[in-house]
Design a protein around this motif. Structure first.
Motif, short mmCIF file in Angstrom:
data_model
loop_
_atom_site.label_atom_id
_atom_site.label_comp_id
_atom_site.label_asym_id
_atom_site.label_seq_id
_atom_site.Cartn_x
_atom_site.Cartn_y
_atom_site.Cartn_z
N PRO A 129 0.82 -1.22 0.00
CA PRO A 129 0.00 0.00 0.00
C PRO A 129 0.85 1.27 0.00
N ARG A 130 0.43 2.24 -0.81
CA ARG A 130 1.11 3.54 -0.88
C ARG A 130 0.21 4.68 -0.41
N SER A 131 -1.08 4.59 -0.74
CA SER A 131 -2.02 5.63 -0.31
C SER A 131 -3.44 5.07 -0.29
N ILE A 132 -4.32 5.81 0.38
CA ILE A 132 -5.71 5.42 0.51
C ILE A 132 -6.58 6.59 0.08
N VAL A 133 -7.65 6.30 -0.63
CA VAL A 133 -8.71 7.28 -0.90
C VAL A 133 -9.96 6.74 -0.22
N ALA B 264 -0.78 -4.84 5.03
CA ALA B 264 0.68 -4.70 4.92
C ALA B 264 1.39 -5.73 5.79
N HIS B 265 0.86 -5.95 6.97
CA HIS B 265 1.46 -6.93 7.87
C HIS B 265 1.30 -8.35 7.33
N ASP B 266 0.08 -8.70 6.94
CA ASP B 266 -0.21 -10.06 6.50
C ASP B 266 0.49 -10.44 5.19
N PHE B 267 0.55 -9.51 4.24
CA PHE B 267 1.10 -9.85 2.92
C PHE B 267 2.57 -9.47 2.75
N HIS B 268 3.06 -8.49 3.51
CA HIS B 268 4.43 -8.01 3.31
C HIS B 268 5.29 -8.07 4.57
N GLU B 269 4.67 -8.48 5.70
CA GLU B 269 5.38 -8.60 6.96
C GLU B 269 6.10 -7.32 7.37
N VAL B 270 5.44 -6.18 7.15
CA VAL B 270 5.98 -4.88 7.55
C VAL B 270 4.92 -4.12 8.34
N HIS C 34 -13.52 2.68 -0.38
CA HIS C 34 -12.08 2.93 -0.32
C HIS C 34 -11.40 2.45 -1.60
N SER C 35 -10.29 3.09 -1.91
CA SER C 35 -9.37 2.64 -2.94
C SER C 35 -7.98 2.68 -2.32
N VAL C 36 -7.20 1.63 -2.55
CA VAL C 36 -5.84 1.56 -2.01
C VAL C 36 -4.89 1.51 -3.21
N LEU C 37 -4.11 2.57 -3.37
CA LEU C 37 -3.11 2.60 -4.43
C LEU C 37 -1.88 1.88 -3.93
N THR C 38 -1.34 0.96 -4.74
CA THR C 38 -0.16 0.19 -4.32
C THR C 38 1.08 0.67 -5.05
N GLU C 39 2.24 0.33 -4.48
CA GLU C 39 3.53 0.68 -5.09
C GLU C 39 3.65 0.11 -6.50
N GLU C 40 3.01 -1.03 -6.75
CA GLU C 40 3.10 -1.69 -8.05
C GLU C 40 2.13 -1.11 -9.07
N GLY C 41 1.31 -0.15 -8.65
CA GLY C 41 0.37 0.49 -9.56
C GLY C 41 -1.05 -0.06 -9.52
#
Length: 97
Positions: free
Chosen positions: A11-15, A63-69, A25-32
């Motif tokens: 995730p990079r941003s939320i609308v 972010a925690h579940d899929f990227h462990e961050v 909601h829309s979640v913009l990701t780093e991958e586009g």
């Protein structure tokens, strides 16, 4: 063996938008990518701060579940009625014990 790409991008941003039917909601990701949906269990008449907290919790969990961050969600000042945006960044502080 190649590492499998997580099914949900970082995730990079939320609308966040309020609609007569509920909060979207829309979640913009780093991958586009841009997964979109409705906030579950958040009614249309829910206070914006509560809807923001629900959206942030959803993204923190993904972010925690899929990227462990760990990530921080910072809401921008509203620019238009019924619409909010937030920036998502990797947390720089260690998790509390």
């Amino acid at each position: 063996m190649t590492k499998r790409r997580p099914p949900f991008g970082m995730p990079r941003s939320i609308v966040l938008l309020t609609t007569p039917e509920g909060w979207r909601h829309s979640v913009l990701t780093e991958e586009g990518g841009m997964p979109c949906g409705r906030l579950a269990e958040v009614t249309a008449n829910t206070d914006p701060a509560e809807a923001q907290a629900a959206a942030a919790a959803m993204v923190v969990g993904l972010a925690h579940d899929f990227h462990e961050v760990r990530v921080d969600v910072t809401w921008d000042p509203p620019r238009a009625p019924g619409s909010w945006t937030a920036q998502v960044t990797v947390a720089t502080t260690p998790p509390s014990a």
